[in-house]
Design a protein around this motif. Structure first.
Motif, PDB file in Angstrom:
ATOM      1  N   ASP B  83     -78.679 -32.754  94.565  1.00 29.67           N
ATOM      2  CA  ASP B  83     -77.444 -31.720  95.023  1.00 29.67           C
ATOM      3  C   ASP B  83     -76.593 -32.374  96.080  1.00 29.67           C
ATOM      4  OD1 ASP B  83     -78.169 -29.732  93.069  1.00 29.67           O
ATOM      5  OD2 ASP B  83     -78.818 -28.396  94.667  1.00 29.67           O
ATOM      6  N   GLN B  84     -77.384 -33.064  97.211  1.00 25.33           N
ATOM      7  CA  GLN B  84     -76.493 -33.845  97.977  1.00 25.33           C
ATOM      8  C   GLN B  84     -75.822 -34.846  97.750  1.00 25.33           C
ATOM      9  OE1 GLN B  84     -78.238 -34.574 101.961  1.00 25.33           O
ATOM     10  NE2 GLN B  84     -79.903 -32.974 101.683  1.00 25.33           N
ATOM     11  N   PHE B  85     -76.344 -35.709  96.621  1.00 23.91           N
ATOM     12  CA  PHE B  85     -75.735 -36.690  95.967  1.00 23.91           C
ATOM     13  C   PHE B  85     -74.492 -36.169  95.229  1.00 23.91           C
ATOM     14  CE2 PHE B  85     -79.760 -39.249  96.397  1.00 23.91           C
ATOM     15  CZ  PHE B  85     -79.076 -40.179  96.776  1.00 23.91           C
ATOM     16  N   MET B  86     -74.559 -34.785  94.715  1.00 27.67           N
ATOM     17  CA  MET B  86     -73.496 -34.584  93.896  1.00 27.67           C
ATOM     18  C   MET B  86     -72.451 -33.831  94.800  1.00 27.67           C
ATOM     19  SD  MET B  86     -73.536 -35.195  90.766  1.00 27.67           S
ATOM     20  CE  MET B  86     -74.457 -36.874  90.932  1.00 27.67           C
ATOM     21  N   TYR B  87     -72.880 -32.889  95.844  1.00 24.86           N
ATOM     22  CA  TYR B  87     -71.779 -32.031  96.435  1.00 24.86           C
ATOM     23  C   TYR B  87     -71.734 -32.217  98.167  1.00 24.86           C
ATOM     24  CZ  TYR B  87     -72.876 -29.596  92.143  1.00 24.86           C
ATOM     25  OH  TYR B  87     -72.990 -29.008  90.847  1.00 24.86           O
ATOM     26  N   GLY B  88     -72.289 -33.215  98.287  1.00 30.04           N
ATOM     27  CA  GLY B  88     -72.530 -33.273  99.893  1.00 30.04           C
ATOM     28  C   GLY B  88     -73.236 -32.309 100.708  1.00 30.04           C
ATOM     29  N   PHE B  89     -72.447 -31.586 101.672  1.00 25.01           N
ATOM     30  CA  PHE B  89     -72.901 -30.542 102.403  1.00 25.01           C
ATOM     31  C   PHE B  89     -72.452 -29.134 101.974  1.00 25.01           C
ATOM     32  CE2 PHE B  89     -72.714 -34.139 105.235  1.00 25.01           C
ATOM     33  CZ  PHE B  89     -73.744 -34.332 105.419  1.00 25.01           C
ATOM     34  N   TYR B  90     -71.913 -29.218 100.649  1.00 22.74           N
ATOM     35  CA  TYR B  90     -71.270 -28.136 100.048  1.00 22.74           C
ATOM     36  C   TYR B  90     -72.107 -27.012  99.946  1.00 22.74           C
ATOM     37  CZ  TYR B  90     -67.180 -26.071  97.394  1.00 22.74           C
ATOM     38  OH  TYR B  90     -65.908 -25.137  97.257  1.00 22.74           O
ATOM     39  N   PRO B  91     -71.648 -25.675 100.437  1.00 23.02           N
ATOM     40  CA  PRO B  91     -72.783 -24.810 100.243  1.00 23.02           C
ATOM     41  C   PRO B  91     -73.508 -24.548  99.030  1.00 23.02           C
ATOM     42  CG  PRO B  91     -70.818 -23.848 101.496  1.00 23.02           C
ATOM     43  CD  PRO B  91     -70.626 -25.223 101.013  1.00 23.02           C
ATOM     44  N   GLU B  92     -74.753 -24.305  99.006  1.00 19.43           N
ATOM     45  CA  GLU B  92     -75.578 -24.265  97.641  1.00 19.43           C
ATOM     46  C   GLU B  92     -74.965 -23.438  96.706  1.00 19.43           C
ATOM     47  OE1 GLU B  92     -79.493 -25.324  98.228  1.00 19.43           O
ATOM     48  OE2 GLU B  92     -79.905 -25.232  96.058  1.00 19.43           O
ATOM     49  N   ALA B  93     -74.751 -22.270  97.516  1.00 15.02           N
ATOM     50  CA  ALA B  93     -74.437 -20.684  96.799  1.00 15.02           C
ATOM     51  C   ALA B  93     -73.049 -21.079  95.926  1.00 15.02           C
ATOM     52  CB  ALA B  93     -74.491 -19.605  97.551  1.00 15.02           C
ATOM     53  N   LEU B  94     -72.228 -22.015  96.249  1.00 16.18           N
ATOM     54  CA  LEU B  94     -70.896 -22.122  95.988  1.00 16.18           C
ATOM     55  C   LEU B  94     -70.722 -23.272  95.041  1.00 16.18           C
ATOM     56  CD1 LEU B  94     -68.965 -21.126  99.425  1.00 16.18           C
ATOM     57  CD2 LEU B  94     -69.524 -19.546  97.396  1.00 16.18           C
ATOM     58  N   HIS B  95     -71.869 -23.977  94.609  1.00 12.21           N
ATOM     59  CA  HIS B  95     -71.526 -25.054  93.738  1.00 12.21           C
ATOM     60  C   HIS B  95     -70.887 -24.817  92.479  1.00 12.21           C
ATOM     61  CE1 HIS B  95     -75.290 -27.717  95.847  1.00 12.21           C
ATOM     62  NE2 HIS B  95     -73.910 -27.571  96.415  1.00 12.21           N
ATOM     63  N   TRP B  96     -70.956 -23.462  92.107  1.00 11.29           N
ATOM     64  CA  TRP B  96     -70.423 -23.157  90.854  1.00 11.29           C
ATOM     65  C   TRP B  96     -68.838 -23.624  90.907  1.00 11.29           C
ATOM     66  CZ3 TRP B  96     -66.190 -19.540  90.714  1.00 11.29           C
ATOM     67  CH2 TRP B  96     -66.252 -18.709  91.971  1.00 11.29           C
ATOM     68  N   ARG B  97     -68.330 -23.378  92.035  1.00 18.65           N
ATOM     69  CA  ARG B  97     -66.765 -23.650  92.142  1.00 18.65           C
ATOM     70  C   ARG B  97     -66.443 -25.156  91.887  1.00 18.65           C
ATOM     71  NH1 ARG B  97     -65.716 -20.137  97.569  1.00 18.65           N
ATOM     72  NH2 ARG B  97     -64.648 -22.164  98.078  1.00 18.65           N
ATOM     73  N   PRO B  98     -67.289 -26.381  92.465  1.00 18.02           N
ATOM     74  CA  PRO B  98     -66.882 -27.404  91.856  1.00 18.02           C
ATOM     75  C   PRO B  98     -67.261 -27.708  90.383  1.00 18.02           C
ATOM     76  CG  PRO B  98     -68.243 -27.592  93.837  1.00 18.02           C
ATOM     77  CD  PRO B  98     -68.011 -26.201  93.655  1.00 18.02           C
ATOM     78  N   ASN B  99     -68.388 -26.896  90.022  1.00 13.83           N
ATOM     79  CA  ASN B  99     -68.586 -27.268  88.566  1.00 13.83           C
ATOM     80  C   ASN B  99     -67.635 -26.867  87.774  1.00 13.83           C
ATOM     81  OD1 ASN B  99     -71.043 -28.237  89.367  1.00 13.83           O
ATOM     82  ND2 ASN B  99     -72.320 -26.399  88.998  1.00 13.83           N
ATOM     83  N   LEU B 100     -66.909 -25.554  88.109  1.00 15.73           N
ATOM     84  CA  LEU B 100     -65.966 -25.223  87.286  1.00 15.73           C
ATOM     85  C   LEU B 100     -64.664 -25.963  87.140  1.00 15.73           C
ATOM     86  CD1 LEU B 100     -64.912 -22.461  85.846  1.00 15.73           C
ATOM     87  CD2 LEU B 100     -64.057 -21.579  87.957  1.00 15.73           C
ATOM     88  N   VAL B 101     -64.378 -26.557  88.384  1.00 15.08           N
ATOM     89  CA  VAL B 101     -63.504 -27.478  88.337  1.00 15.08           C
ATOM     90  C   VAL B 101     -63.436 -28.877  87.677  1.00 15.08           C
ATOM     91  CG1 VAL B 101     -62.312 -29.161  90.070  1.00 15.08           C
ATOM     92  CG2 VAL B 101     -62.805 -26.918  90.859  1.00 15.08           C
ATOM     93  N   ALA B 102     -64.970 -29.225  87.393  1.00 15.05           N
ATOM     94  CA  ALA B 102     -65.300 -30.282  86.614  1.00 15.05           C
ATOM     95  C   ALA B 102     -64.821 -29.921  85.174  1.00 15.05           C
ATOM     96  CB  ALA B 102     -66.780 -30.829  86.828  1.00 15.05           C
ATOM     97  N   GLY B 152     -70.346 -36.303  98.622  1.00 12.86           N
ATOM     98  CA  GLY B 152     -71.021 -36.869  97.446  1.00 12.86           C
ATOM     99  C   GLY B 152     -70.045 -37.237  96.354  1.00 12.86           C
ATOM    100  N   LEU B 153     -70.685 -37.037  95.063  1.00  7.33           N
ATOM    101  CA  LEU B 153     -69.691 -37.496  94.024  1.00  7.33           C
ATOM    102  C   LEU B 153     -68.591 -36.663  93.934  1.00  7.33           C
ATOM    103  CD1 LEU B 153     -69.777 -39.334  91.648  1.00  7.33           C
ATOM    104  CD2 LEU B 153     -70.764 -37.571  90.166  1.00  7.33           C
ATOM    105  N   MET B 154     -68.647 -35.550  94.321  1.00  9.01           N
ATOM    106  CA  MET B 154     -67.505 -34.576  94.220  1.00  9.01           C
ATOM    107  C   MET B 154     -66.570 -35.193  95.020  1.00  9.01           C
ATOM    108  SD  MET B 154     -67.507 -30.718  95.948  1.00  9.01           S
ATOM    109  CE  MET B 154     -66.661 -31.022  97.442  1.00  9.01           C
ATOM    110  N   LEU B 155     -66.606 -35.751  96.406  1.00 14.23           N
ATOM    111  CA  LEU B 155     -65.433 -36.139  97.319  1.00 14.23           C
ATOM    112  C   LEU B 155     -65.306 -37.419  96.495  1.00 14.23           C
ATOM    113  CD1 LEU B 155     -64.599 -35.908 100.185  1.00 14.23           C
ATOM    114  CD2 LEU B 155     -65.927 -37.630 100.957  1.00 14.23           C
ATOM    115  N   THR B 156     -65.979 -38.272  96.132  1.00 15.14           N
ATOM    116  CA  THR B 156     -65.468 -39.465  95.584  1.00 15.14           C
ATOM    117  C   THR B 156     -64.463 -39.266  94.329  1.00 15.14           C
ATOM    118  OG1 THR B 156     -67.569 -40.539  95.872  1.00 15.14           O
ATOM    119  CG2 THR B 156     -66.224 -41.445  94.276  1.00 15.14           C
TER     120      THR B 156
END
Lengths: 394, 359
Positions: B83-102, B152-156
Motif C-alpha cells: 500500500d505504501q508503494f502504491m499510495y504513499g501516506f494516503y489514508p487507507e480508508a480513502l484508497h478507493w479514490r485513487p483507484n477510481l481515478v485509475a 508512491g506510484l500514485m504520485l509518480t
C-alpha cells in the motif's frame, strides 16, 4: 462582371499581416518584460526581508567542509567556495570523460552485436538495450550504490589482485604512479611520437594519392607511439615507479582510491547511455544502402576494407550527431550524483554550498551556467562535425 | 510418341532446411561465430538460472519475516508494504479514490480516441482533469487529503501525467513561436527559452523551482512543494515537446502552408485545421519517446523531497522492523518502471499504425 457581391476590402489596422505581427510582438514582449520586472522586484523584496546577502562575494569565503574526492589540492580549513566550485567542476568533467569513453565502447559493441548474423548475440544485445533503457537512470545509480557496491567486503576482507589492486566497500584501490626526475623526457618522447605520426599520416595520404600504394599507417603509428616513450623509459633508467596501497588499521594507505560513489555513477551512466549509443550505431549502419556493400564486393574489395572505406564513412555521418547528443545527456545526467553524494558541481554547489551560504539565486545560476557552457561547447562541436562530414557536391 | 512424366521433386537436402540448418546458419556458421554462441550460452547459463531461482523458485511469498529460511527474494516485504508503494501516506480508508481515478484514466485512454463526436471528446477532455483532481485531493463534500500525504506510484503517475498534459499546449505554442519567421522578437524569446531549458539538467530546474521560485512571488502567495515540482517539470517538458513538434512542422511540405493560406484561412485556422494535425501525426513516435523520458525523469522529485515510488524504497527501509530489504524494493520498482516504459513504447507503435493514412 459583377464585383458588388464580393465583401468590401477593409483597410483596418488589424488586417495587414505586418501590422498584426508588430502588435503581437510588442504585446508579448511587454508581457515578458512585465513578468520579469514583477519577479525581480519581488525577489529583491524577499531577499532583503530575509536578510540574505547578494552578490558573489561569498566565493572568497572559507568553505570549511571536507570533500571526499578532489583533483586539485583542497583543504577544509583554508579553501574558499570558489575552490569548492572548481573541485566540483573538475569532478563533473572527470565523470563525463570516463563515462563517455566507457559508454562509447559498450554502445559500439552492443550496436554492432544487434546486427550480428549470430542469432543469440543479436537477441542478447536487444535484451540489453530494452532492459536498461527502460529503467530510470536514478534508479540504476541508487541500485549500484546501495545494493551492488554496498555488498562488497570491508577493507580487511578486500578482494585483491596481484597484491596491488584492492576492491572493497571503500572503493577501488590501485597503485599510484610516482614521477621521479627524468620522467619529463618520457612525456617529450610521447609528444614527439604523436607529432611524427601526424606528418607520417600526411605523407602516407600523399603517396596514396600519387601512386595508389597503401601504407600500413595504423600499425606503424601504434608502434611509434608505444615504443618511443618505452625506449626513453628504459634509457633514462625507469624514472616512473609506483606506490602500492597497504592495509593500515581499518583502511588502506597510499595508492589511488576510486571512491564507490564514482564507481556507481560511472557504471550506471555508461550502461544507460550505451543503450542509446547502440541504437544510434545500429540505425547508422542500417542507413547505408545494401547496394553499397554489394558494389564494393563486386569490385573485389576485402571485407575489412569494405567496412573501413565504404560502410563506416557513410554510417558515421548518421551515427555521430545523435551520439554527440548522448554525450551531452550523459554529462547532464551526471548531476544525479547528488542522490548518492558524489562531490560534483550540483552536490557541492547547489547542495552543500547552498545550505551554508543560502544565496540560492547566485548559486543555482552558476550551476546552470556550467551546464549551459557544456551544451554550447558540445553544439559547436556538433556543428563543426556536421560541416566537416557534409556530402561535398561538385 | 514418348510420354514424358514429371519426376517428383526431391526433398531439399537436410543441410538446407529444418532445425539443423537454422542452427548452422544462425549460430555456428564460422569459428568466431561458434565461439560467440558458446560465450552467449555460458553467459545465459550463469545469469538466468540464478536470477530465476532468486526471483521465483527460492523466493518467500508468504509468512512473516522471522520465518524466512530460503535464500531467494523475500517478497513478503513488498506484500507487507504494498500500500505504501502504491499510495504513499494516503489514508487507507480513502484508497478507493485513487483507484477510481485509475479506472477512469484507463477508460479515458482507451475509449475517448474511438468516439466520433468531437464535442463529447472535447468536453470529456476538459472534465477529466477536474474530476481526477477533485477525487484525489477532495473537496465538494469529499474529505480533503493534503499533497504532503500523496506518494508512491500514485504520485509518480500524477507527476508524469500533469507534466505531459500541461506541457503539451505550451510546447505547441513554443514550437509555433520558434517557426514564426516574420516575428523576430517572439522567435528569439522562444528559442532562448527552449535552448536554456534544454541546456541544463532537470535537477537544476527542480532546485530552481523549489528554492528560487518562492522568492519570485510576493509573500501572500504560498506554493505547495508538489506544485513547485510540477511547474519545474512542466517547463522542462515543454521545451522538449516544442523541439519534437518543430521537427514535425518542418516535415510538412510548404505547399500545405500555401494551400491553407490560399483557401483564405487565418493563421490559427490554418494551423489547427491543416498543419498541426499532420505535424502531430508525424511526431507521434518522438512524442511518446519524450513522454517515456519524462516518466523516467519523475524519479528526480525524490531529490527535492517528494515521496515517489523510488523514494518509498528508502523510506520503507528506514522502518526499523524491516531493515535490509533494499534489493527487493529496488527490484520491484525496477519491474514497475520497466513494464510502464515498455508498454508505452509498444502502445506508440499501435497508435502510429492507427493514424497512419499512407496508402
Amino acid at each position: 462582371m459583377n464585383n458588388s457581391k464580393l465583401p468590401p476590402t477593409s483597410k483596418g489596422l488589424f488586417n495587414s499581416p505586418q501590422n498584426r505581427a508588430i502588435i503581437f510582438q510588442v504585446l508579448s514582449l511587454a508581457v515578458v518584460v512585465l513578468c520579469i520586472f514583477y519577479f525581480v522586484n519581488n525577489m529583491f523584496d524577499n531577499v532583503a526581508k530575509r536578510g540574505i546577502t547578494t552578490g558573489f562575494s561569498f566565493l572568497g569565503e572559507t568553505a570549511g567542509f571536507g570533500i571526499s574526492q578532489s583533483l586539485i589540492p583542497y583543504d577544509d580549513t583554508s579553501s574558499t567556495f570558489l575552490d569548492v566550485f572548481i573541485v566540483g567542476l573538475l569532478n563533473t568533467i572527470l565523470v563525463g570523460v570516463i563515462g563517455i569513453v566507457l559508454a562509447s565502447i559498450i554502445g559500439l559493441m552492443v550496436g554492432v552485436g544487434r546486427l550480428s548474423s549470430n542469432y543469440l548475440v543479436a537477441k542478447l544485445s536487444l535484451v540489453y538495450i530494452e532492459t536498461f533503457r527502460n529503467i530510470p537512470i536514478l534508479l540504476q545509480i541508487l541500485f549500484w550504490y546501495n545494493v551492488v557496491l554496498a555488498a562488497l567486503p570491508s577493507p580487511r576482507q578486500s578482494i585483491s589482485y596481484f597484491d596491488s589492486i584492492f576492491i572493497n566497500n571503500r572503493g577501488f584501490i590501485m597503485p599510484d604512479p610516482i614521477f621521479e626526475s627524468g620522467s619529463g623526457f618520457i612525456l617529450v618522447a610521447f609528444l614527439l611520437a604523436c607529432i611524427s605520426v601526424v606528418f607520417l599520416a600526411k605523407w602516407a595520404t600523399k603517396r596514396h594519392d600519387l601512386t595508389g600504394e597503401e601504407f600500413p599507417l595504423v600499425k606503424v603509428a601504434l608502434a611509434i607511439i608505444v615504443l618511443a616513450p618505452l625506449l626513453v623509459f628504459f634509457i633514462t633508467g625507469q624514472p616512473i615507479s609506483a606506490e602500492y596501497p597497504a592495509l593500515k588499521g581499518f583502511n588502506f594507505k597510499g595508492g589511488i582510491t576510486i571512491i564507490p560513489e564514482l564507481l556507481a555513477l560511472i557504471f550506471a551512466l555508461s550502461i544507460y547511455t550505451a543503450t542509446y549509443i547502440a541504437e544510434a550505431v545500429r540505425a547508422g549502419i542500417e542507413a547505408v544502402p545494401p547496394g553499397q556493400k554489394e558494389a564494393a564486393k563486386s569490385l573485389g574489395l576485402k571485407d575489412h576494407v569494405i567496412l573501413r572505406k565504404v560502410v563506416l564513412p557513410q554510417a558515421l555521418r548518421v551515427i555521430i550527431p545523435p551520439v554527440i547528443n548522448q554525450y551531452l545527456n550523459l554529462v547532464k545526467n551526471s548531476s544525479l550524483a547528488t542522490a548518492i553524494g558524489y562531490p560534483e558541481v550540483v552536490t557541492l554547489f547547489s547542495g552543500t554550498t547552498l545550505n551554508q551560504v543560502g544565496q540560492a539565486i547566485e548559486i543555482i545560476l552558476m550551476t546552470m551556467a556550467v551546464y549551459l557552457v557544456f551544451s554550447i561547447v558540445i553544439s559547436l562541436l556538433l556543428n563543426w562535425v556536421n560541416a566537416k562530414m557534409e556530402i561535398k557536391g561538385r | 510418341m514418348a510420354v514424358y512424366t514429371m519426376k517428383e521433386a526431391k526433398p531439399a537436402p537436410s543441410t538446407s532446411k529444418g532445425l539443423v540448418f537454422w542452427l548452422r546458419e544462425n549460430l555456428f556458421s564460422t569459428i568466431p561465430n561458434t565461439l560467440l554462441t558458446l560465450l552467449g550460452i555460458y553467459f545465459i547459463y550463469t545469469t538466468v538460472p540464478p536470477l530465476l531461482d532468486w526471483m521465483i523458485f527460492d523466493a518467500t511469498w508468504s509468512g512473516t519475516k522471522e520465518e524466512v529460511v530460503k535464500e531467494g527474494a523475500r517478497w513478503i516485504f513488498i506484500i507487507e508494504k504494498f500500500d505504501q508503494f502504491m499510495y504513499g501516506f494516503y489514508p487507507e480508508a480513502l484508497h478507493w479514490r485513487p483507484n477510481l481515478v485509475a479506472i477512469l484514466s484507463i477508460i479515458f485512454v482507451f475509449f475517448i480516441p474511438r468516439l466520433s463526436s468531437i464535442k463529447i471528446k472535447f468536453v470529456s477532455m476538459l472534465l477529466y482533469p477536474v474530476v481526477c483532481f477533485i477525487l484525489i485531493r477532495g473537496g465538494l463534500g469529499l474529505e480533503v487529503v493534503g499533497t504532503e500525504k500523496w506518494g508512491g506510484l500514485m504520485l509518480t503517475i500524477l507527476v508524469a501525467a500533469v507534466g505531459i498534459i500541461a506541457s503539451f499546449p505550451i510546447g505547441i505554442l513554443l514550437a509555433l513561436g520558434r517557426q514564426s519567421d516574420n516575428m523576430p522578437i517572439v522567435k528569439t524569446l522562444c528559442v532562448g527559452f527552449i535552448e536554456f531549458i534544454r541546456g541544463v539538467p532537470l535537477i537544476t530546474i527542480l532546485f530552481m523551482a523549489s528554492v528560487v521560485l518562492p522568492l519570485f512571488f510576493s509573500d501572500g502567495i504560498e506554493f505547495d512543494k508538489l506544485l513547485r515540482a510540477l511547474i519545474g517539470i512542466t517547463l522542462f517538458q515543454a521545451a522538449y515537446i516544442a523541439e519534437v513538434i518543430r521537427g514535425g512542422l518542418q516535415a510538412i511540405p510548404k505547399g500545405q502552408y500555401e494551400a491553407s493560406e490560399s483557401l483564405g484561412l487565418t493563421y490559427w485556422q490554418g494551423m489547427i485545421l491543416i498543419i498541426l494535425p499532420q505535424a502531430l501525426k508525424i511526431s507521434i513516435p518522438n512524442l511518446v519517446g519524450s513522454f517515456i523520458s519524462l516518466f523516467k525523469d519523475t524519479t528526480l522529485v525524490l531529490i527535492i523531497g517528494l515521496f515517489d515510488i523510488l523514494a518509498m524504497v528508502t523510506l520503507t527501509n528506514s522502518d526499523t522492523s524491516w531493515l535490509g530489504f533494499e534489493i527487493e524494493g529496488y527490484v520491484f520498482v525496477t519491474l514497475i518502471y520497466w513494464v510502464f516504459c515498455f508498454s508505452m513504447s509498444q502502445y506508440s507503435r499501435v497508435i502510429e499504425r492507427r493514424y497512419n493514412t499512407d496508402h
